[in-house]
Design a protein around this motif. Sequence first.
Motif, PDB file in Angstrom:
ATOM      1  N   UNK A 186       4.016   3.553 -13.924  1.00 37.27           N
ATOM      2  CA  UNK A 186       4.635   2.455 -14.680  1.00 37.27           C
ATOM      3  C   UNK A 186       3.556   1.652 -15.414  1.00 37.27           C
ATOM      4  N   UNK A 187       2.489   1.323 -14.695  1.00 37.73           N
ATOM      5  CA  UNK A 187       1.411   0.555 -15.307  1.00 37.73           C
ATOM      6  C   UNK A 187       0.757   1.320 -16.452  1.00 37.73           C
ATOM      7  N   UNK A 188       0.539   2.615 -16.268  1.00 36.99           N
ATOM      8  CA  UNK A 188      -0.116   3.416 -17.310  1.00 36.99           C
ATOM      9  C   UNK A 188       0.748   3.515 -18.556  1.00 36.99           C
ATOM     10  N   UNK A 189       2.060   3.669 -18.382  1.00 41.17           N
ATOM     11  CA  UNK A 189       2.959   3.672 -19.541  1.00 41.17           C
ATOM     12  C   UNK A 189       2.911   2.319 -20.249  1.00 41.17           C
ATOM     13  N   UNK A 190       2.821   1.252 -19.476  1.00 40.13           N
ATOM     14  CA  UNK A 190       2.684  -0.085 -20.061  1.00 40.13           C
ATOM     15  C   UNK A 190       1.404  -0.187 -20.885  1.00 40.13           C
ATOM     16  N   UNK A 191       0.311   0.361 -20.362  1.00 33.84           N
ATOM     17  CA  UNK A 191      -0.951   0.325 -21.100  1.00 33.84           C
ATOM     18  C   UNK A 191      -0.847   1.120 -22.401  1.00 33.84           C
ATOM     19  N   UNK A 192      -0.243   2.307 -22.338  1.00 32.21           N
ATOM     20  CA  UNK A 192      -0.030   3.102 -23.549  1.00 32.21           C
ATOM     21  C   UNK A 192       0.767   2.287 -24.571  1.00 32.21           C
ATOM     22  N   UNK A 193       1.819   1.627 -24.096  1.00 32.18           N
ATOM     23  CA  UNK A 193       2.628   0.810 -24.998  1.00 32.18           C
ATOM     24  C   UNK A 193       1.855  -0.338 -25.606  1.00 32.18           C
ATOM     25  N   UNK A 194       0.990  -0.956 -24.819  1.00 30.69           N
ATOM     26  CA  UNK A 194       0.170  -2.041 -25.348  1.00 30.69           C
ATOM     27  C   UNK A 194      -0.746  -1.565 -26.461  1.00 30.69           C
ATOM     28  N   UNK A 195      -1.364  -0.415 -26.262  1.00 29.94           N
ATOM     29  CA  UNK A 195      -2.384   0.050 -27.202  1.00 29.94           C
ATOM     30  C   UNK A 195      -1.787   0.727 -28.423  1.00 29.94           C
ATOM     31  N   UNK A 196      -0.826   1.629 -28.198  1.00 28.44           N
ATOM     32  CA  UNK A 196      -0.322   2.476 -29.291  1.00 28.44           C
ATOM     33  C   UNK A 196       1.166   2.294 -29.569  1.00 28.44           C
ATOM     34  N   UNK A 197       1.778   1.312 -28.926  1.00 32.41           N
ATOM     35  CA  UNK A 197       3.159   0.997 -29.249  1.00 32.41           C
ATOM     36  C   UNK A 197       4.151   1.479 -28.202  1.00 32.41           C
ATOM     37  N   UNK A 198       5.186   0.681 -28.023  1.00 30.56           N
ATOM     38  CA  UNK A 198       6.199   0.979 -27.006  1.00 30.56           C
ATOM     39  C   UNK A 198       6.925   2.278 -27.317  1.00 30.56           C
ATOM     40  N   UNK A 199       7.091   2.597 -28.603  1.00 26.55           N
ATOM     41  CA  UNK A 199       7.799   3.827 -28.949  1.00 26.55           C
ATOM     42  C   UNK A 199       7.066   5.054 -28.407  1.00 26.55           C
ATOM     43  N   UNK A 200       5.732   5.066 -28.518  1.00 22.83           N
ATOM     44  CA  UNK A 200       4.974   6.194 -27.972  1.00 22.83           C
ATOM     45  C   UNK A 200       5.080   6.224 -26.445  1.00 22.83           C
ATOM     46  N   UNK A 201       5.071   5.058 -25.823  1.00 26.11           N
ATOM     47  CA  UNK A 201       5.226   5.015 -24.366  1.00 26.11           C
ATOM     48  C   UNK A 201       6.589   5.572 -23.955  1.00 26.11           C
ATOM     49  N   UNK A 202       7.626   5.212 -24.697  1.00 20.91           N
ATOM     50  CA  UNK A 202       8.969   5.751 -24.401  1.00 20.91           C
ATOM     51  C   UNK A 202       8.986   7.273 -24.577  1.00 20.91           C
ATOM     52  N   UNK A 203       8.368   7.744 -25.648  1.00 17.51           N
ATOM     53  CA  UNK A 203       8.322   9.178 -25.900  1.00 17.51           C
ATOM     54  C   UNK A 203       7.569   9.899 -24.786  1.00 17.51           C
TER      55      UNK A 203
END
Length: 219
Positions: A186-203
């Motif tokens: 969960x935290x890592x997906x949050x970090x991805x979303x912070x850096x490259x956008x929530x859409x990429x984290x969702x994908x």
Amino acid sequence: MTSTDATLAGLVKAGRSLQVGILLFPEVEVLDFAGPFEVFSVAARMARRRRPEAPLAFEVATVAATRAPVTARHGLQVVPCHGFADAPRFDVLIVPGGIVTQPLNDPATLNWVARAAGQAVLTASVCTGAFILAQLGLLVERTVTTHWEDIEDLRARHPGLRVVDSVPFVDEGALLTSAGISAGIVMSLHIVGRILGVDLARTTARQMQYDWAPQPALG
């Protein structure tokens, strides 16, 4: 976007892969390191689908004292990508947990984590990895979390910390701590979303078939 996010996103925009380093040590919890490894690796692959011509957004590597196999919890043998002596500088440092007796009592591990965290733009712990960061003085006067079983122990050992429970992770900008085991995903997906956008984290989460939705983080 925080200054931390802007720095990391700027590196990707400039065409440089973000270097993600994940610590390994004897009795490290398997999902503590494998979960973040999977998230950042899949995120890099999903970002590459969008921009085939761009470098990988994340390059992920494991690091231990030497390149000799590390015995994780439940007997899993893991071969690190790097030893402390040849590890590169990392932009993002992940410190997992598990049985942390060995790293807490090993000067070489503590010295490397302190050095790597000092060089990284963002440092995060999973589960009892918070004890390692706390011992190094990196969590002083911060709000943090860890595995629910270890909340009271962390409070007792480090009374200067504000240790919270019942949250998947705590985000303090350049430093994050997560609850136990699967909370590292969960935290890592949050970090991805912070850096490259929530859409990429969702994908990324969808590709992993992981049920995830962005949420505000205590911090």
